[in-house]
Write an enzyme that holds these catalytic residues in place. Sequence first.
Site, PDB file in Angstrom:
ATOM      1  CE  LYS A  87       3.224   0.085  -6.885  1.00 42.13           C
ATOM      2  NZ  LYS A  87       2.037  -0.803  -7.081  1.00 42.13           N
ATOM      3  CG  HIS A 149      -3.266   5.758  -2.179  1.00 43.61           C
ATOM      4  ND1 HIS A 149      -2.457   4.872  -1.515  1.00 43.61           N
ATOM      5  CD2 HIS A 149      -3.685   5.104  -3.301  1.00 43.61           C
ATOM      6  CE1 HIS A 149      -2.386   3.731  -2.206  1.00 43.61           C
ATOM      7  NE2 HIS A 149      -3.141   3.842  -3.275  1.00 43.61           N
TER       8      HIS A 149
HETATM    9  P1  A3P Z   1       8.042  -3.648  -5.659  1.00 52.24           P
HETATM   10  O1  A3P Z   1       7.583  -2.873  -6.843  1.00 52.24           O
HETATM   11  O2  A3P Z   1       9.271  -3.071  -5.030  1.00 52.24           O
HETATM   12  O3  A3P Z   1       8.185  -5.095  -5.922  1.00 52.24           O
HETATM   13  P2  A3P Z   1       1.394  -1.302  -3.262  1.00 52.24           P
HETATM   14  O4  A3P Z   1       0.744  -2.542  -2.786  1.00 52.24           O
HETATM   15  O5  A3P Z   1       1.309  -0.158  -2.296  1.00 52.24           O
HETATM   16  O6  A3P Z   1       0.947  -0.955  -4.644  1.00 52.24           O
HETATM   17  O7  A3P Z   1       2.943  -1.605  -3.313  1.00 52.24           O
HETATM   18  C1  A3P Z   1       3.452  -2.525  -4.224  1.00 52.24           C
HETATM   19  C2  A3P Z   1       4.799  -2.969  -3.718  1.00 52.24           C
HETATM   20  O8  A3P Z   1       4.629  -3.876  -2.638  1.00 52.24           O
HETATM   21  C3  A3P Z   1       5.538  -3.716  -4.802  1.00 52.24           C
HETATM   22  O9  A3P Z   1       6.930  -3.518  -4.539  1.00 52.24           O
HETATM   23  C4  A3P Z   1       5.092  -5.136  -4.533  1.00 52.24           C
HETATM   24  O10 A3P Z   1       5.925  -6.114  -5.111  1.00 52.24           O
HETATM   25  C5  A3P Z   1       5.111  -5.167  -3.022  1.00 52.24           C
HETATM   26  N1  A3P Z   1       4.206  -6.163  -2.459  1.00 52.24           N
HETATM   27  C6  A3P Z   1       3.020  -6.613  -2.955  1.00 52.24           C
HETATM   28  N2  A3P Z   1       2.495  -7.529  -2.143  1.00 52.24           N
HETATM   29  C7  A3P Z   1       3.339  -7.673  -1.108  1.00 52.24           C
HETATM   30  C8  A3P Z   1       3.331  -8.508   0.063  1.00 52.24           C
HETATM   31  N3  A3P Z   1       2.346  -9.362   0.281  1.00 52.24           N
HETATM   32  N4  A3P Z   1       4.364  -8.387   0.924  1.00 52.24           N
HETATM   33  C9  A3P Z   1       5.370  -7.525   0.702  1.00 52.24           C
HETATM   34  N5  A3P Z   1       5.431  -6.719  -0.382  1.00 52.24           N
HETATM   35  C10 A3P Z   1       4.437  -6.802  -1.283  1.00 52.24           C
END
Ligand code: A3P
Length: 344
Positions: A87, A149
């Site tokens: 995340k 991870h």
């Molecule tokens: P939020 O839940 O705060 O919106 P991961 O990819 O590690 O699972 O993390 C997910 C988080 O990154 C989520 O945050 C998601 O919305 C955000 N996210 C996904 N794609 C993204 C992108 N292209 N640029 C920036 N943030 C992104």
Amino acid sequence: MEPDKTLNDTTATATVTDTAPTEFEKNQKRYQDTIAKLHHQKGWRPKENLIEFGGFWWQQHLLEGLLHAQENFKARPEDFLVCIFPKTGTTWLKALTYAIVDRSRYDDSSNPLLKRNPHEFVPYVEIDFPFFPQVDVIKDKGNTLFATHIPYGLLPESITNSGCKMVYIWRDPKDTFTSMWTFLHKERSQDGPVADLDEAFDLYCKGMSMYGPYLDHVLGYWKAYEENPKRIMFLKYEEMRANPVPYVKRLAEFMGYGFTADEEENTVVEKVVNLCSFETLKNLEANKGEKDREDRPAVYANSAYFRKAKVGDWQNYLTPEMAARIDGLMEDKFKGTGLLQHDK
Ligand code: A3P
């Protein structure tokens, strides 16, 4: 992150492969025997355990995947790893690294990222490699991009010994928690409902979340970066979200795929940034509604990976006391490390 608990279900695996047992399946019982002897503790759902191994907390299937990767994953010097706590920007960095490496193969409208979820292009060392050896990206020896991870100290030896490069990104622990708690509500889980916010937050602060403690995860990679900055690039989500272009340029250079002067002039960097932006990816058909990835089964719809991407969204979830608790833990953990001053 893709905690597919169904992966561990032998029936589900059998329907996927329906052939001779995979390397992982041949060894799974041995991993399970090892894991049964470790310390188990109730996790974020009533029927989900967290298991302590190597100073971190694991879900059963991820730990089985780790043990298999530690024994069998063979990194090569030319491989590149996106290393990351769940995340904190995995989907974004998967999209960026893929778009950077493969940019000469596609024009603006034909990039596969426009049709499929970024997770399909950059496989996880401890998930896709053990559980899904049949997917194309794992079988493709030409693929050099992987994600994980796994905490730094537990990486398969071949990764640390091969000299392959890595990028690590971290994020405000308050937003990381918020992102994780909301994400888990979208999981098609058979382990019961997610713990309420207070309970989940308490567990998170005590380090008990998958791959946690988060702050130790960050610190492990930070120390490795300090020892060898030529090998690990260290990024901060908030900095990069505010101004992605210079970071993406540096990332490409670090990966050995630097943008040429011609490309810069033709705004190729901006195009890569736009293609991989939250706003573009979230609005693609492939990442909407209940659409699933195409290459293998998953417990999350593609849309689960795109929520708000808003810095400071924790303020809609955490009280000032909760925020102070985690900020205090972070300051204690990172005191004297230089990490809080680092903004590159
Ligand atoms: P939020 O839940 O705060 O919106 P991961 O990819 O590690 O699972 O993390 C997910 C988080 O990154 C989520 O945050 C998601 O919305 C955000 N996210 C996904 N794609 C993204 C992108 N292209 N640029 C920036 N943030 C992104």
